[in-house]
Design an enzyme around this catalytic site. Structure first.
Site, PDB file in Angstrom:
ATOM      1  CB  CYS A  23       3.527  59.530  44.203  1.00  0.00           C
ATOM      2  SG  CYS A  23       1.895  58.455  45.190  1.00  0.00           S
ATOM      3  CG  HIS A  67      15.104  54.448  59.505  1.00  0.00           C
ATOM      4  ND1 HIS A  67      14.073  52.909  59.838  1.00  0.00           N
ATOM      5  CD2 HIS A  67      13.957  55.221  60.598  1.00  0.00           C
ATOM      6  CE1 HIS A  67      14.012  53.233  60.713  1.00  0.00           C
ATOM      7  NE2 HIS A  67      13.756  54.450  60.988  1.00  0.00           N
ATOM      8  CD  GLU A 132       5.122  52.942  46.220  1.00  0.00           C
ATOM      9  OE1 GLU A 132       6.051  53.552  45.461  1.00  0.00           O
ATOM     10  OE2 GLU A 132       3.837  53.529  46.007  1.00  0.00           O
TER      11      GLU A 132
END
Ligand SMILES: [Zn+2]
Length: 143
Positions: A23, A67, A132
């Site tokens: 991560c 985005h 997530e």
């Protein structure tokens, strides 16, 4: 007390500085957030119109989190400044978090923001669940 929940989805990139594993690399998610509101029912039998949550909270998310990259202020990797410059140039500025952009911290940030965005409707935002991945979520709850 009755509550209602609106789901909002978006796409974003993040990384977790100092993470022990993968991560810490830039990667993307199809996030989703369940915004739960509570209030006495109105004369039409609603907590709040689902469209109000979509327009206000979804609009905020589309403008700031969709985005683009959601990064931690002070990210020590020099590439963060490059990402920030590129996304600003492309009309999607990086969203800087005061804490690592984990699902937990995104849920807390969205709980605070959703409460402000919906304050004049009379509802209380009682929970924000940020997904997530399809298997992992974090919850923020009103104190
Ligand atoms: Zn991630």
């Amino acid at each position: 007390m009755i509550s209602c929940t609106r789901r909002i989805e978006w796409d974003a990139m993040h990384r977790i500085p100092r993470h022990e594993s993968v991560c810490k690399a830039y990667h993307g998610h199809r996030y989703s957030a369940d915004i739960t509101c509570t209030a006495p029912l109105d004369e039409l039998g609603r907590v709040v119109d689902f469209g109000v949550i979509r327009d206000r909270v979804g609009g905020w998310i589309q403008a700031r989190w969709d985005h683009t990259a959601i990064l931690m202020e002070g990210d020590p990797d020099p590439s963060a400044a490059v990402v920030a410059e590129a996304n600003a140039r492309n009309g999607k500025p990086v969203y800087w978090m005061p804490a690592p952009p984990t699902a937990e911290n995104l849920a807390a940030e969205l709980g605070r923001v959703a409460g402000e965005l919906l304050a004049d409707t009379g509802v209380t935002v009682t929970r924000v669940r940020v997904w997530e991945t399809p298997n992992c979520y974090a919850d923020w709850s009103a104190a």
